[in-house]
Each structure stands twice: as C-alpha cells, then as structure tokens.
Scaffold this motif. Structure first.
Motif, PDB file in Angstrom:
ATOM      1  N   VAL A 209       3.113  -0.698   7.225  1.00 55.58           N
ATOM      2  CA  VAL A 209       2.905  -1.204   5.865  1.00 55.58           C
ATOM      3  C   VAL A 209       2.256  -0.115   5.029  1.00 55.58           C
ATOM      4  O   VAL A 209       1.373   0.597   5.506  1.00 55.58           O
ATOM      5  CB  VAL A 209       1.983  -2.444   5.881  1.00 55.58           C
ATOM      6  N   TYR A 210       2.697   0.006   3.762  1.00 53.42           N
ATOM      7  CA  TYR A 210       2.050   1.004   2.908  1.00 53.42           C
ATOM      8  C   TYR A 210       1.670   0.441   1.557  1.00 53.42           C
ATOM      9  O   TYR A 210       2.241  -0.540   1.076  1.00 53.42           O
ATOM     10  CB  TYR A 210       2.925   2.250   2.773  1.00 53.42           C
ATOM     11  N   VAL A 211       0.653   1.060   0.969  1.00 49.91           N
ATOM     12  CA  VAL A 211       0.256   0.762  -0.406  1.00 49.91           C
ATOM     13  C   VAL A 211       0.004   2.089  -1.107  1.00 49.91           C
ATOM     14  O   VAL A 211      -0.541   3.026  -0.513  1.00 49.91           O
ATOM     15  CB  VAL A 211      -0.999  -0.142  -0.451  1.00 49.91           C
ATOM     16  N   GLY A 212       0.454   2.200  -2.342  1.00 44.88           N
ATOM     17  CA  GLY A 212       0.274   3.426  -3.102  1.00 44.88           C
ATOM     18  C   GLY A 212      -1.034   3.435  -3.876  1.00 44.88           C
ATOM     19  O   GLY A 212      -1.506   2.394  -4.344  1.00 44.88           O
ATOM     20  N   VAL A 213      -1.618   4.624  -3.996  1.00 38.06           N
ATOM     21  CA  VAL A 213      -2.854   4.813  -4.756  1.00 38.06           C
ATOM     22  C   VAL A 213      -2.608   5.906  -5.780  1.00 38.06           C
ATOM     23  O   VAL A 213      -2.231   7.027  -5.434  1.00 38.06           O
ATOM     24  CB  VAL A 213      -4.031   5.196  -3.836  1.00 38.06           C
ATOM     25  N   ASP A 214      -2.822   5.562  -7.037  1.00 38.92           N
ATOM     26  CA  ASP A 214      -2.579   6.488  -8.152  1.00 38.92           C
ATOM     27  C   ASP A 214      -3.765   7.441  -8.300  1.00 38.92           C
ATOM     28  O   ASP A 214      -4.907   6.989  -8.446  1.00 38.92           O
ATOM     29  CB  ASP A 214      -2.402   5.659  -9.429  1.00 38.92           C
ATOM     30  N   PRO A 215      -3.557   8.769  -8.270  1.00 36.78           N
ATOM     31  CA  PRO A 215      -4.676   9.709  -8.346  1.00 36.78           C
ATOM     32  C   PRO A 215      -5.083  10.085  -9.776  1.00 36.78           C
ATOM     33  O   PRO A 215      -5.404  11.238 -10.049  1.00 36.78           O
ATOM     34  CB  PRO A 215      -4.143  10.929  -7.590  1.00 36.78           C
ATOM     35  N   THR A 216      -5.072   9.118 -10.687  1.00 36.73           N
ATOM     36  CA  THR A 216      -5.493   9.415 -12.062  1.00 36.73           C
ATOM     37  C   THR A 216      -7.007   9.495 -12.179  1.00 36.73           C
ATOM     38  O   THR A 216      -7.527   9.930 -13.204  1.00 36.73           O
ATOM     39  CB  THR A 216      -4.962   8.355 -13.035  1.00 36.73           C
TER      40      THR A 216
ATOM     41  N   ILE B   8      -1.165   8.349  -1.262  1.00 37.67           N
ATOM     42  CA  ILE B   8      -1.703   8.875  -2.516  1.00 37.67           C
ATOM     43  C   ILE B   8      -0.588   9.603  -3.259  1.00 37.67           C
ATOM     44  O   ILE B   8       0.123  10.419  -2.688  1.00 37.67           O
ATOM     45  CB  ILE B   8      -2.888   9.824  -2.246  1.00 37.67           C
ATOM     46  N   GLY B   9      -0.442   9.307  -4.534  1.00 35.51           N
ATOM     47  CA  GLY B   9       0.649   9.861  -5.330  1.00 35.51           C
ATOM     48  C   GLY B   9       0.344  11.236  -5.892  1.00 35.51           C
ATOM     49  O   GLY B   9       0.254  11.412  -7.109  1.00 35.51           O
ATOM     50  N   GLY B  10       0.189  12.212  -5.000  1.00 41.42           N
ATOM     51  CA  GLY B  10      -0.100  13.570  -5.463  1.00 41.42           C
ATOM     52  C   GLY B  10       0.995  14.156  -6.321  1.00 41.42           C
ATOM     53  O   GLY B  10       0.745  15.011  -7.174  1.00 41.42           O
ATOM     54  N   ALA B  11       2.242  13.697  -6.107  1.00 40.24           N
ATOM     55  CA  ALA B  11       3.372  14.158  -6.926  1.00 40.24           C
ATOM     56  C   ALA B  11       3.606  13.231  -8.104  1.00 40.24           C
ATOM     57  O   ALA B  11       3.694  13.679  -9.255  1.00 40.24           O
ATOM     58  CB  ALA B  11       4.637  14.252  -6.067  1.00 40.24           C
ATOM     59  N   THR B  12       3.694  11.927  -7.844  1.00 36.30           N
ATOM     60  CA  THR B  12       3.961  10.977  -8.929  1.00 36.30           C
ATOM     61  C   THR B  12       2.806  10.912  -9.924  1.00 36.30           C
ATOM     62  O   THR B  12       3.010  10.549 -11.082  1.00 36.30           O
ATOM     63  CB  THR B  12       4.248   9.578  -8.352  1.00 36.30           C
ATOM     64  N   GLY B  13       1.599  11.264  -9.477  1.00 44.28           N
ATOM     65  CA  GLY B  13       0.469  11.318 -10.404  1.00 44.28           C
ATOM     66  C   GLY B  13       0.630  12.378 -11.471  1.00 44.28           C
ATOM     67  O   GLY B  13      -0.012  12.315 -12.534  1.00 44.28           O
ATOM     68  N   LEU B  14       1.479  13.366 -11.206  1.00 42.52           N
ATOM     69  CA  LEU B  14       1.747  14.408 -12.210  1.00 42.52           C
ATOM     70  C   LEU B  14       2.664  13.898 -13.313  1.00 42.52           C
ATOM     71  O   LEU B  14       2.819  14.552 -14.345  1.00 42.52           O
ATOM     72  CB  LEU B  14       2.393  15.622 -11.528  1.00 42.52           C
TER      73      LEU B  14
ATOM     74  N   LEU C  58      11.367   7.832  -8.089  1.00 44.40           N
ATOM     75  CA  LEU C  58      10.472   8.592  -7.214  1.00 44.40           C
ATOM     76  C   LEU C  58       9.724   7.653  -6.278  1.00 44.40           C
ATOM     77  O   LEU C  58       9.560   7.944  -5.083  1.00 44.40           O
ATOM     78  CB  LEU C  58       9.497   9.422  -8.046  1.00 44.40           C
ATOM     79  N   GLN C  59       9.243   6.510  -6.817  1.00 43.16           N
ATOM     80  CA  GLN C  59       8.550   5.553  -5.953  1.00 43.16           C
ATOM     81  C   GLN C  59       9.513   4.963  -4.930  1.00 43.16           C
ATOM     82  O   GLN C  59       9.144   4.728  -3.778  1.00 43.16           O
ATOM     83  CB  GLN C  59       7.904   4.446  -6.785  1.00 43.16           C
ATOM     84  N   ALA C  60      10.743   4.717  -5.341  1.00 44.61           N
ATOM     85  CA  ALA C  60      11.743   4.219  -4.394  1.00 44.61           C
ATOM     86  C   ALA C  60      11.988   5.252  -3.290  1.00 44.61           C
ATOM     87  O   ALA C  60      12.127   4.901  -2.106  1.00 44.61           O
ATOM     88  CB  ALA C  60      13.048   3.911  -5.132  1.00 44.61           C
ATOM     89  N   TYR C  61      12.031   6.527  -3.658  1.00 49.28           N
ATOM     90  CA  TYR C  61      12.239   7.587  -2.669  1.00 49.28           C
ATOM     91  C   TYR C  61      11.058   7.660  -1.695  1.00 49.28           C
ATOM     92  O   TYR C  61      11.244   7.958  -0.504  1.00 49.28           O
ATOM     93  CB  TYR C  61      12.434   8.931  -3.373  1.00 49.28           C
ATOM     94  N   ASP C  62       9.839   7.381  -2.200  1.00 43.93           N
ATOM     95  CA  ASP C  62       8.677   7.313  -1.301  1.00 43.93           C
ATOM     96  C   ASP C  62       8.911   6.279  -0.208  1.00 43.93           C
ATOM     97  O   ASP C  62       8.673   6.551   0.977  1.00 43.93           O
ATOM     98  CB  ASP C  62       7.413   6.937  -2.083  1.00 43.93           C
ATOM     99  N   PHE C  63       9.343   5.085  -0.615  1.00 45.33           N
ATOM    100  CA  PHE C  63       9.567   4.015   0.369  1.00 45.33           C
ATOM    101  C   PHE C  63      10.652   4.431   1.360  1.00 45.33           C
ATOM    102  O   PHE C  63      10.527   4.237   2.582  1.00 45.33           O
ATOM    103  CB  PHE C  63       9.944   2.726  -0.363  1.00 45.33           C
ATOM    104  N   LEU C  64      11.732   5.025   0.861  1.00 46.44           N
ATOM    105  CA  LEU C  64      12.805   5.483   1.741  1.00 46.44           C
ATOM    106  C   LEU C  64      12.290   6.531   2.726  1.00 46.44           C
ATOM    107  O   LEU C  64      12.599   6.488   3.924  1.00 46.44           O
ATOM    108  CB  LEU C  64      13.953   6.060   0.910  1.00 46.44           C
TER     109      LEU C  64
END
Length: 448
Positions: free
Chosen positions: A35-42, A71-77, A188-194
């Motif tokens: 199971v995963y949960v995303g964390v936004d690094p803002t 942690i969204g080190g890429a998506t946070g950008l 991008l978030q969909a690609y994370d899940f994949l």
C-alpha cells in the motif's frame, strides 16, 4: 482487515471511498498487500493534516501489509492542481530537495513513534511487521525521456477522460485556466502507481478525497498497460485499488490543522510540543469524539466510556485531555506528553512549587515565555525593569502601576514594592524565576 462494514470506514472514520470494496477485501483476506500514500514536498515538515492518510497507512502496517510512503521529489517540482483554484508557483529545485530530505526523516520518525505507541495499546500479535519502505519518485522520473513516457503512459491515456477530471474541470472554468504542466500531473501520479506496482507489487493507493481522479488514473493505467498485447498479464483480472480519506474540517467549518492561520507541524522545530498538545486540547465538544476515533488506537469501548463521562461533565474536558495526551504520545512519545503537561501546569495552572529547572527548560523549549539569561543580567535588577524588558509590561511606568495595583507577581506572590529586586533567594531550584502580570502575561527567567 476490514475496510467497510465493521472496519475502518465505520469505526475509525479514516476512509471516505473505496474502489471495488468487495474485491479489495477479498484480496486483503487472501494475502498481505503493498500500500502506498503520496506526500507532497511543498513544505519541509509533516503537519497534522497528514495524520489521516498516514494513520490509514499505519493501520495496514500493523496488520502485516507492506507500506510505501512516497515523497514526490519529482512531482513536487510541478505541483498538483487538485483542490486549487490557481496554479502553484514553481518551487526551486534546491527547496524541494531539502524538503525531501527533511520529510524522509520525519516520516521515519512518525512510523517509529507510532509503532512504540501501538505496542502499549494493542494486544501482542505474531503478525510480522514490515518497516515502511520510503520512496522518492524522482528516482524513476528524473531519467524518464519524453518518448518513453508517451509510449508507456500517453498511449494508454485518453484526453477526454483527463479533461473530465474534477480538478481539471474546476480549473478550466476559472479565469486563470490550467497549464499543460498541471494538466499532465495526473499522468505522472498514474505512472508512480504503475512503477510501484511493477517494482514492489503495490496494489493499493491511499489519498485524500481530492485525489480520487488521480488514483483512478493510476488504476486505469495499470490495467491498460497489463492488458497490452504481448504483456505477461494480458487478459488477467483488473489490478489496483484506491482508498480515499476524508478531507477534515472542524464542526465550525474551518480547515482542520490550522492554529492562528499556521499549519500545526509534527516537527518540534516548527511547532513546540506544548503548542501541539494545546491544539488538540482546544478541540471542540462537537469534534473530540470523532478525533479520538481517528487519531488514536484506543478501543471503541474506551472512547464510548470517555465520551459518556464528557457528556455528563463537559466542563472537565476529560475527552480533550485524553485526546491531547494520546496524539502527543503518538507523535512525540511519552516524554513529549510529560513536557507538554508540565508546560501546561506552569503556564495555565501556575503550579511552580515543585518545579525542577531542567524539566522546565525542556518543557518550555522554543516557547517565547522562556528567557535564558546570565545571572549578571537579572540578579539585583528591579523587578519593574525586568517586567518591561521581558514585555509583560509596556514600560517601567506601566510596571510601577501594576505593582501599586497588586498586579505584578514574582513566583505567584505579589511584588511588595516598586524597589524590589530579583535576588538569588527568589530563584526556584536555584535557577528559575516566574514573573507574571495579571493572569495572561508571563516570563520564565532561567539562569544559564
């Protein structure tokens, strides 16, 4: 682990919606899931708004499932458009990198503390607990080229479906519109899940209610990629599930997690343990029962009993005190609870008779009432001058007026006259002096 009837959805209030709940419960009953949960690094720190998804993830962990805080080190950008009416300003790369480092440490601290908290409240179990596998999506997105992304993700994505997402529709009808950058965030978030599905066998994504569309995008991508001709899983049953947590507001309609307009942090460097404890202690009567279910591991019978006592004598605030103690221990440990309670006794109950200097310094660390001084700066100095210096009186003359009105106190005793000075004999435990004006303004003077 049951998520719907008699489970998290009904007893803890941590679940808002589930994709294919019957199938998900069957998979959970069959074998442990990832199971995963995303964390936004803002921001550099977790805040109390993160408690809901993180505790949902923690409930999976203590039942033997593998958990991945991502942690969204890429998506946070780029920035997530979900729940926003305007585009996020792009964060500097250095800021995101720093935040990722801080959040990685903060997430590890949270799960370690939560496990220590759980050991004291849950019956012993033979279930093998897996430590959280903290990941950063920059690891797989930084080297992903455009052609590969279009072939892997773009080929399986439908623009009409992307346009129909609620977060996109809200922005399309706004004056500012939506940029291509934010429009593609869902891919991008969909690609994370994949990627997590392929690399770690991840089958469940947890997110806030505003993440429903992004979660669905990930599930659809997994299944379309798996069903592509020539893949090993061609023709297999649908994979991937989504769980959303409620977006919390207080009974008065305010966004949960704010105190005087600021986010209440799980990091003591940003929010002191005392302020953290006080935030939950100030919970309203209408909210406290719900928070006890969501933010603690107390059994429902205990919560029901406490709420019955609370309803009989709400002025005693027994439910709020229990909530503050439990959540503070969850995040800051038993030592943090002791410090917060000592600070509360000193600042609000004026209990200083047995105060020990080291304990008081630890309890008030980061609190502006604490004044660290050399002896030469305060000993034999008139109290009215110290009152003005430490801003519990507007000026020396205002402090004189307080003394005349018996409104200036040293160690809970009224200051006798305007010429009284601080002496070593006044010090509590040889290092402390408590100078107070009225019932609200206090300076705790501590000798270095």
């Amino acid at each position: 682990m049951r998520l719907s009837r008699n489970g998290l959805r009904s007893t803890r209030g941590l679940v808002a919606d589930i994709t294919r709940p019957a199938q998900l419960e069957a998979e959970i009953a069959k074998q442990p899931q990832t199971v995963y949960v995303g964390v936004d690094p803002t921001a550099r720190s977790l805040h109390v708004g993160h408690l809901v998804p993180l505790l949902c993830l923690f409930h999976f962990q203590i039942r033997g499932h593998q958990t991945i805080p991502l942690i969204g080190g890429a998506t946070g950008l780029i920035g997530d458009p979900s729940g926003r009416s305007t585009e996020r300003p792009l964060s500097a790369r250095e800021t995101i990198e720093y935040n990722v480092t801080q959040l990685t440490a903060g997430i590890s601290r949270f799960f370690h503390g939560a496990m220590e908290y759980a050991k004291k409240r849950l019956p012993a179990s033979s279930t093998q607990i897996q430590p959280p596998n903290v990941q950063n999506n920059l690891n797989w997105l930084k080297d992903l080229n455009l052609l590969e992304f279009l072939r892997t993700v773009g080929f399986h994505s439908r623009v009409n479906t992307m346009l129909a997402r609620e977060s996109v529709q809200a922005r399309l009808t706004s004056q500012q519109g939506i940029s291509f950058t934010e429009f593609t965030y869902q891919l991008l978030q969909a690609y994370d899940f994949l990627t997590l599905h392929r690399q770690f066998g991840c089958t469940i994504q947890i997110g806030g209610s505003d993440q429903w569309g992004n979660i669905i995008a990930g599930i659809e991508l997994i299944n379309r990629a798996n069903a592509a001709p020539g893949t090993q899983q061609e023709g297999t049953a649908d994979k991937g599930f989504g769980i959303t947590t409620p977006l919390l507001t207080t009974a008065s309609g305010q966004k949960f997690g704010k105190s005087a307009g600021n986010a209440v942090s799980l990091n003591e460097e940003d929010t002191s343990v005392f302020d953290f404890y006080q935030f939950f202690l100030r919970s309203s009567d209408a909210d406290v029962g719900r928070y006890l279910r969501m933010f603690t591991l107390l059994p429902q019978e205990k919560i029901d009993s406490v709420m019955e006592s609370h309803e009989r004598s709400p002025e005693a605030r027994v439910a709020q005190r229990l909530l503050a103690e439990e959540v503070t221990e969850l995040v800051h440990g038993q030592e943090g609870v002791a410090r917060a309670q000592l600070a509360t006794r000193i600042l609000y109950e004026r209990d200083i008779a047995t105060a020990r200097a080291d304990d008081v310094l630890a309890a008030l660390r980061g609190n502006p009432v604490l004044q660290l001084c050399d002896a030469s700066q305060v000993i034999d100095v008139p109290l009215i001058k110290l009152a003005a210096q430490f801003r519990i009186a507007a000026s020396n003359s205002a402090a004189r007026q307080l003394v005349t009105a018996k409104g200036l106190y040293l160690n809970n005793a009224p200051v006798a006259n305007v010429h009284q000075k601080l002496s070593t004999a006044d010090l509590v435990d040889g290092r402390l002096a408590f100078l107070r004006a009225g019932s609200q303004k206090l300076a705790v003077i501590a000798l270095n």
